[in-house]
Design a protein around this motif. Structure first.
Motif, mmCIF file in Angstrom:
data_model
loop_
_atom_site.group_PDB
_atom_site.id
_atom_site.type_symbol
_atom_site.label_atom_id
_atom_site.label_comp_id
_atom_site.label_asym_id
_atom_site.label_seq_id
_atom_site.Cartn_x
_atom_site.Cartn_y
_atom_site.Cartn_z
ATOM 1 N N MET A 1 33.087 24.089 47.638
ATOM 2 C CA MET A 1 32.964 25.433 47.955
ATOM 3 C C MET A 1 31.523 25.647 48.276
ATOM 4 S SD MET A 1 33.724 29.085 46.596
ATOM 5 C CE MET A 1 34.583 29.932 47.565
ATOM 6 N N ASN A 2 31.135 26.096 49.432
ATOM 7 C CA ASN A 2 29.820 26.287 49.810
ATOM 8 C C ASN A 2 29.529 27.712 49.752
ATOM 9 O OD1 ASN A 2 29.158 23.607 50.247
ATOM 10 N ND2 ASN A 2 29.959 23.669 52.211
ATOM 11 N N GLY A 3 30.448 28.706 49.434
ATOM 12 C CA GLY A 3 29.865 30.017 49.501
ATOM 13 C C GLY A 3 31.069 30.506 50.406
ATOM 14 N N LEU B 1 38.055 25.788 49.962
ATOM 15 C CA LEU B 1 38.077 25.284 48.744
ATOM 16 C C LEU B 1 38.375 23.902 48.914
ATOM 17 C CD1 LEU B 1 38.016 28.609 48.144
ATOM 18 C CD2 LEU B 1 38.614 27.686 45.692
ATOM 19 N N GLU B 2 37.868 22.967 48.045
ATOM 20 C CA GLU B 2 38.419 21.740 47.805
ATOM 21 C C GLU B 2 39.862 21.762 47.198
ATOM 22 O OE1 GLU B 2 37.098 18.994 49.212
ATOM 23 O OE2 GLU B 2 35.545 20.107 49.919
ATOM 24 N N THR C 1 39.972 42.816 45.338
ATOM 25 C CA THR C 1 41.090 42.545 44.213
ATOM 26 C C THR C 1 40.632 41.043 43.681
ATOM 27 O OG1 THR C 1 42.404 43.780 45.445
ATOM 28 C CG2 THR C 1 43.569 41.726 43.914
ATOM 29 N N TRP C 2 40.189 40.228 44.581
ATOM 30 C CA TRP C 2 39.576 38.693 44.119
ATOM 31 C C TRP C 2 38.696 38.865 43.144
ATOM 32 C CZ3 TRP C 2 39.390 33.152 45.570
ATOM 33 C CH2 TRP C 2 40.570 32.679 46.126
ATOM 34 N N LEU C 3 37.621 39.916 43.548
ATOM 35 C CA LEU C 3 36.743 39.929 42.597
ATOM 36 C C LEU C 3 37.140 40.567 41.244
ATOM 37 C CD1 LEU C 3 33.836 41.786 44.907
ATOM 38 C CD2 LEU C 3 33.801 39.377 43.624
ATOM 39 N N ALA C 4 38.176 41.270 41.134
ATOM 40 C CA ALA C 4 38.756 41.715 39.817
ATOM 41 C C ALA C 4 39.204 40.375 38.886
ATOM 42 C CB ALA C 4 39.522 42.913 39.972
ATOM 43 N N ALA C 5 39.837 39.900 39.756
ATOM 44 C CA ALA C 5 40.690 38.751 39.054
ATOM 45 C C ALA C 5 39.672 37.576 38.743
ATOM 46 C CB ALA C 5 41.932 38.165 40.348
ATOM 47 N N LEU C 6 38.655 37.280 39.296
ATOM 48 C CA LEU C 6 37.736 36.163 39.186
ATOM 49 C C LEU C 6 36.937 37.005 37.650
ATOM 50 C CD1 LEU C 6 36.074 35.255 42.365
ATOM 51 C CD2 LEU C 6 37.293 33.727 40.982
ATOM 52 N N PHE D 1 29.676 31.250 40.448
ATOM 53 C CA PHE D 1 29.074 31.046 41.597
ATOM 54 C C PHE D 1 30.050 31.667 42.657
ATOM 55 C CE2 PHE D 1 29.542 28.355 45.363
ATOM 56 C CZ PHE D 1 28.410 28.572 46.104
ATOM 57 N N VAL D 2 31.311 31.216 42.301
ATOM 58 C CA VAL D 2 32.252 31.714 43.161
ATOM 59 C C VAL D 2 32.457 33.309 43.281
ATOM 60 C CG1 VAL D 2 34.760 31.772 43.635
ATOM 61 C CG2 VAL D 2 33.908 29.785 43.275
ATOM 62 N N GLN D 3 32.351 34.026 42.188
ATOM 63 C CA GLN D 3 32.097 35.373 42.229
ATOM 64 C C GLN D 3 31.000 35.932 42.671
ATOM 65 O OE1 GLN D 3 32.366 37.249 38.308
ATOM 66 N NE2 GLN D 3 33.375 38.892 38.916
#
Length: 183
Positions: free
Chosen positions: A1-3, A19-20, A126-131, A170-172
């Motif tokens: 992942m590059n961002g 994502l790989e 929502t992704w941010l909450a889960a991450l 990093f992902v978050q």
């Protein structure tokens, strides 16, 4: 992942990443583990008679014994034990439901074999909450602290997992940065 990258304009704004396969597998596995932990908490505390009579959902009044789960479901207050117990009983079920829904959305929008992830602004939130939940769980399990070095001794059993924690950070962070570009 590059961002994450912002794509589109107005109501068509999307946050996009690729994502790989291995990254997707790791993320899916960790999110699924958080879901399992939350489901276990629900199963340990079946509905009480009052809930059956009134239809009002209540949960346990005591903190989870598991320290990772206790980090995901913290006390609502530390000033008054009775108040903390009452608030937990009233609000833990909806907190678990929200966390489970966030984890489900990640699993639904993350391709099983990796690839492109395209999120609306609401889905990104929502992704941010889960991450955040996944990072809290893993960070607690690894005893991550501010003074922990970036690299652990290879003999430390946590060493192989610290890289995953750093990748999740990093992902978050990348998603937060992209999300901030959307007004």
């Amino acid at each position: 992942m590059n961002g994450w990258k912002k794509s589109g304009r107005g109501s068509r704004v999307r946050l996009v990443a690729s994502l790989e396969a291995q990254e997707a597998a790791v993320l899916r596995g960790l999110v699924a583990e958080v879901k399992q932990m939350l489901a276990g908490r629900v199963e340990q505390n079946p509905p009480d008679e009052l809930a059956a009579i009134t239809g009002m959902r209540t949960g346990p009044s005591t903190r989870p014994d598991d320290r990772v789960l206790a980090r995901l479901l913290p006390d609502f207050t530390t000033e008054d034990a009775d108040l903390a117990a009452g608030l937990r009983s009233l609000h833990e079920p909806e907190l678990i439901e929200a966390k489970d829904a966030a984890a489900t959305l990640v699993l639904d929008t993350l391709p099983e074999t990796g690839g492109k992830v395209e999120l609306t602004v609401e889905q990104a939130d929502t992704w941010l909450a889960a991450l955040n939940d996944v990072r809290l769980a893993l960070g607690t399990a690894l005893d991550v602290s501010e003074d922990m070095p970036d690299q652990l001794d290879p003999d430390d059993p946590r060493a192989s997992h610290l890289g995953v924690y750093q990748w999740l950070t990093f992902v978050q962070d990348a998603l937060v940065q992209s999300r901030m570009q959307v007004r």
